[in-house]
Scaffold this active site. Structure first.
Site, PDB file in Angstrom:
ATOM      1  CG  ASN A 134      -0.802  22.571  41.259  1.00  0.00           C
ATOM      2  OD1 ASN A 134      -1.059  23.730  41.574  1.00  0.00           O
ATOM      3  ND2 ASN A 134      -0.595  21.618  42.164  1.00  0.00           N
ATOM      4  CD1 TRP A 135       1.505  26.873  36.509  1.00  0.00           C
ATOM      5  CD2 TRP A 135       0.694  28.964  36.426  1.00  0.00           C
ATOM      6  NE1 TRP A 135       1.421  27.240  35.196  1.00  0.00           N
ATOM      7  CE2 TRP A 135       0.933  28.512  35.107  1.00  0.00           C
ATOM      8  CE3 TRP A 135       0.183  30.246  36.628  1.00  0.00           C
ATOM      9  CZ2 TRP A 135       0.675  29.318  33.995  1.00  0.00           C
ATOM     10  CZ3 TRP A 135      -0.070  31.039  35.513  1.00  0.00           C
ATOM     11  CH2 TRP A 135       0.181  30.576  34.211  1.00  0.00           C
ATOM     12  CE  LYS A 136       2.819  21.720  43.147  1.00  0.00           C
ATOM     13  NZ  LYS A 136       3.640  20.695  43.742  1.00  0.00           N
TER      14      LYS A 136
ATOM     15  CG  HIS B 297      -2.020  19.308  45.629  1.00  0.00           C
ATOM     16  ND1 HIS B 297      -0.888  19.325  46.402  1.00  0.00           N
ATOM     17  CD2 HIS B 297      -1.604  19.065  44.354  1.00  0.00           C
ATOM     18  CE1 HIS B 297       0.170  19.110  45.621  1.00  0.00           C
ATOM     19  NE2 HIS B 297      -0.245  18.956  44.369  1.00  0.00           N
TER      20      HIS B 297
ATOM     21  CD  GLU C  92       2.390  20.890  47.128  1.00  0.00           C
ATOM     22  OE1 GLU C  92       1.804  21.876  46.667  1.00  0.00           O
ATOM     23  OE2 GLU C  92       3.271  20.265  46.499  1.00  0.00           O
TER      24      GLU C  92
ATOM     25  CD  GLU D  39      -0.517  15.481  41.912  1.00  0.00           C
ATOM     26  OE1 GLU D  39       0.101  15.995  40.977  1.00  0.00           O
ATOM     27  OE2 GLU D  39      -0.906  16.130  42.894  1.00  0.00           O
TER      28      GLU D  39
ATOM     29  N   GLY E 180       7.580  17.005  43.056  1.00  0.00           N
ATOM     30  CA  GLY E 180       8.661  17.985  43.190  1.00  0.00           C
ATOM     31  C   GLY E 180      10.009  17.376  43.533  1.00  0.00           C
TER      32      GLY E 180
ATOM     33  CB  SER F  27       8.817  14.332  39.091  1.00  0.00           C
ATOM     34  OG  SER F  27       9.114  14.826  40.378  1.00  0.00           O
TER      35      SER F  27
ATOM     36  N   GLY G  11       3.285  20.091  38.018  1.00  0.00           N
ATOM     37  CA  GLY G  11       3.706  21.230  38.832  1.00  0.00           C
ATOM     38  C   GLY G  11       4.873  21.944  38.177  1.00  0.00           C
ATOM     39  N   GLY G  12       6.088  21.630  38.621  1.00  0.00           N
ATOM     40  CA  GLY G  12       7.297  22.326  38.183  1.00  0.00           C
ATOM     41  C   GLY G  12       7.396  22.564  36.680  1.00  0.00           C
TER      42      GLY G  12
END
Ligand code: PGA
Length: 253
Positions: free
Chosen positions: A10-12, A96, A98, A168, A174, A214, A235-236
């Site tokens: 997930n590159w956001k 998600h 966010e 999640e 993150g 994470s 993500g990251g």
């Protein structure tokens, strides 16, 4: 039951088109031809088409980060499931945290999106998870149950209709703080039980439940050892080709 591991990046809201395409070229070299896990990349909308082109002929699937529930119409700024299918998306992230937190997405909207994705032949990845406060107050299972049941309300899951769930915990996204493998397994088992009571054992046993929050190459192996963890949403650590390729390799063991 054996479920094929699934690893989703997930590159956001990251990477320009050239950066996205460069990533794909590097990542595919690290990945090798036949990864044992299924892999998908979710770039920004602006990079979906070029990333899809760069993935052509590879085993890696294309995923979107969000969509609207209508097929077309006057919804300025939105993208429909038909448009996503049209450019070769296989998966779509829905709900998600966010989106829920910053854009006010409700369980009701989430369920409309899940239905629309299934109707148009996309595989929805329904994201769920509790805040730190909810966990501290012992409300984790209540929140998860509301999100799973609310997010799939009116959705008839028959055997064969594919949906993925992603647990999640918001406090782990993150933050560098992951749930322990046991904490993740506890919730994943609960989620599997919920899907069994709603859709029956056969459907529930086939559903893949991903963990996210994470995830990195170091903590990946321990998380994947849990019986009800069928993959990860990253993500990251998915922004860097070799670290994401390492994560995919760990998922295959
Ligand atoms: P993270 O994000 O891996 O950076 O914690 C996960 C996610 O939000 O899907």
């Amino acid at each position: 039951m054996k479920r094929r591991p699934l690893v989703v990046a997930n590159w956001k809201m990251n990477k320009t088109v050239p950066e996205s395409v460069d990533f794909v070229q590097e990542f595919l070299q690290f990945l090798g031809r036949e990864p044992k896990a299924e892999v998908a990349l979710s770039p920004s909308f602006t990079a979906l088409v070029p990333v899809g082109d760069a993935l052509e002929g590879s085993p890696v699937a294309l995923a979107a980060q969000n969509m609207h529930w209508e097929d077309s119409g006057a919804f300025t700024g939105e993208i429909s499931p038909i448009q996503l299918r049209d450019i070769g998306c296989r998966f779509v992230l829905i709900g998600h945290s966010e989106r829920r937190q910053y854009f006010g997405e409700s369980d009701g909207e989430v369920s409309r999106k899940i239905s629309a994705a299934l109707r148009e032949g996309l595989v929805p990845i329904l994201c769920i998870g509790e805040t730190l406060g909810e966990r501290d107050y012992g409300k984790t299972f209540e929140v998860i149950e509301r999100q799973v049941c609310g997010g799939t309300e009116g959705v008839a899951l028959e055997s064969g209709s594919e949906i993925v769930l992603a647990y999640e915990p918001i406090w782990a996204i993150g933050t560098g703080k992951t749930a322990t493998p046991e904490e993740a397994q506890e919730v994943h088992r609960f989620v599997r039980g919920l899907t069994a009571s709603v859709s029956g054992a056969e459907v529930s046993e086939a559903i893949r439940i991903l963990y996210g929050g994470s995830v990195n190459p170091e903590n990946m192996t321990a998380i994947m050892e849990m019986a009800d963890v069928d993959g990860v949403l990253v993500g990251g650590a998915s922004l860097v080709p070799d670290s994401f390729a390492q994560i995919v390799r760990s998922a295959s063991h």
